[in-house]
Every structure is written in C-alpha cells, then in structure tokens.
Design a protein around this motif. Sequence first.
Motif, short mmCIF file in Angstrom:
data_model
loop_
_atom_site.label_atom_id
_atom_site.label_comp_id
_atom_site.label_asym_id
_atom_site.label_seq_id
_atom_site.Cartn_x
_atom_site.Cartn_y
_atom_site.Cartn_z
N VAL A 91 0.85 -1.32 -0.01
CA VAL A 91 -0.02 -0.04 0.06
C VAL A 91 0.97 1.29 0.00
N ILE A 92 0.41 2.36 -0.23
CA ILE A 92 1.11 3.63 -0.32
C ILE A 92 0.25 4.31 0.70
N ILE A 93 1.06 5.18 1.83
CA ILE A 93 0.58 5.92 2.61
C ILE A 93 1.27 7.32 2.62
N ALA A 94 0.53 8.35 2.36
CA ALA A 94 0.77 9.80 2.15
C ALA A 94 0.60 10.58 3.48
N ASP A 95 1.68 11.14 3.94
CA ASP A 95 1.53 12.07 5.19
C ASP A 95 2.05 13.45 4.67
N VAL A 101 5.89 10.35 1.10
CA VAL A 101 4.80 9.61 0.46
C VAL A 101 5.49 8.01 0.38
N SER A 102 5.10 7.12 1.17
CA SER A 102 5.68 5.85 1.38
C SER A 102 5.05 4.84 1.00
N ALA A 103 5.76 3.72 0.16
CA ALA A 103 4.98 2.47 -0.15
C ALA A 103 5.40 1.68 0.65
N ALA A 270 1.58 8.49 -8.08
CA ALA A 270 2.19 7.24 -7.63
C ALA A 270 1.34 5.91 -7.59
N SER A 271 0.03 6.25 -7.11
CA SER A 271 -0.79 5.04 -6.70
C SER A 271 -1.04 4.51 -8.32
N GLU A 272 -1.31 5.66 -9.42
CA GLU A 272 -1.80 4.99 -10.63
C GLU A 272 -0.58 4.41 -11.35
N TYR A 279 -3.44 6.06 1.07
CA TYR A 279 -4.25 6.46 2.02
C TYR A 279 -3.44 7.61 2.50
N MET A 280 -4.41 8.74 2.78
CA MET A 280 -3.76 10.19 3.28
C MET A 280 -3.83 9.87 4.82
N GLY A 281 -2.74 9.99 5.52
CA GLY A 281 -2.48 10.03 7.13
C GLY A 281 -1.28 9.33 7.47
N ARG A 282 -1.14 8.67 8.58
CA ARG A 282 0.20 8.27 9.09
C ARG A 282 -0.13 7.07 9.85
#
Length: 284
Positions: A91-95, A101-103, A270-272, A279-282
């Motif tokens: 998954v990708i998490i964007a903070d 932006v972390s995969a 990046a997701s595409e 997901y936006m968050g942390r």
Amino acid sequence: MSQSSEQFGQVTALAADPRSALETVLEAARIAAPTIFGQDGREYAALPKSFSLLDISDPNRLPSRVQQAVTVDDRASLSAYANRFKSDRSVIIADFDALTVSARLDWHEHNLGEDFPAPGYNAHAVTLKLRPSEEFARWDAMEGKIHPQDEFARFLEENSVDIGHPEAATMIEISRDFEATVGQTYKSALRLDNGDRKLVFETDTKVQNGVVIPEKFTLSIPIYNGEQPEELSCLFRWRAMGGGAVGLGFQWHRVEYQRRAHFTQIALTASEETGLPFYMGRFA
C-alpha cells in the motif's frame, strides 16, 4: 596391570591403527563444536552418541524477510522501486504533515486473503521525502516580511525570471523605479482604478514622481523539488517607514491550498503508476 601400563597400551593401539586415531580426533572436534547450520537455515546439534542430528530449531522462528528502508528524491524513483518489489499486500501512505509518500511493500494481508489477520512485517519500504524547490524556498524566505525598498528591488530583479504576470520586463522596470526613489521622501499613495497602487515620492527640490506597483503578481515555479512549475499568486505589500522611507514585501495568496493539492496529486500519480491503493494519513 598398572594404570600407566594400560594408558601406554591404548596409545600404542592408536598408533598401530591410524583410522581409530582419526575417528578420535573427529569425535573430539564434534564435541568441541556440536552446532551445525544447514543450508536451509535450520540449526542442528551433533550428539556424541552415534553422531545423529537432532533438530533444535525454534518452531516459532519467522522465515527470512527483506528488511530495507529506502528514501528516494523524486516520484519516478518511488514508483520504479515499488513496481519492482510490490505484492498484493503493498500500500501507499501519504503524510502531508511530514511531506512523505511511502510505499509499504510488506504491509498486512488483504482481509479477503487466506492469511488474514496475520500481521505483515512492515519492514520493507520506499519513501519519497518531498523538499521545497530551490525557487520556492527562495521566495518563501522573503514572504510575509517588509523589506527596505532597495533590498526588495534587487530581489525582484535577480528573480524576475520566475515572475509570470506582470511580465519580467515590467517587474524589472518597477524595481529600477524603486531604486531611483531611494533617498527621496515618501509622500502619499493613490489607488488606481485597476486596484494597483501609485506611491508618490518627493525630492529635496519638491519634484514629485510616482512608482506604480501592481496589486498582485504571479510566479511560475515548482512547489516541490523535481515537480513541474505551477502558477502561484502573490499580494504586493508596502508600509510607510520612518524618515519618509517605504518598506516592500508580499504575501502568498492561497498557496497553502495549492501545496496540499499538489501533494495529493503526487500520491495519486504514484498510486496510478504502481497500481497500489493509497491512503492519506500516518501510521504509528
């Protein structure tokens, strides 16, 4: 037979049979270092009696896994790395607060998978750490402050290539007009029909001249390093100082909204490019 005679007989027998001597040496070596590691990663103990192998591996031992945290400088590298090592669990998490932006490549299994709810290792990740572009950092350092007019005029001239509207030539002309008023006395300001301001200065000989400053101007610069330029709005600000001087500056106009929107667009792209959900968050 005395003990010394018996020991002498054993030594003589070993000397007469080299194979027995070799076995004795090997047995001593095995006793000194009884632990053996197999090629499959399992651990064995060689016991003296018949030298059989006894499996003493930890039954709760986790299988080997990748443990790697990589930081990249642009979105293309993030996507390329993630595409090489991703799986169905990634998954990708964007903070936005951390501008990362972390995969997470070994995240938890999907809730429809057979291994759910077994937790993932979360030990292999690639992270894009966004940084302000050089141009944005330079303008941002000047934003929100009032500067002496000669200092601000020099800054406008040195960075006129970043200005979109009014065109660079107009901004250079404005900066030179301000330089010409250094040492003169500020008298008044007039608001023009188009919202611009005309600052009026007076020389010692009572000759008056005016400098027209726009209500706002735009910049065409990238917000983040490695990204494409976009148009940012700036509101011109001025203030009458002591001794007839004028201070100049500017303020961002709704640029924070653009920063957040551009960050979200980076995560979405990046997701595409990777086919991974984001997901936006942390995470803790």
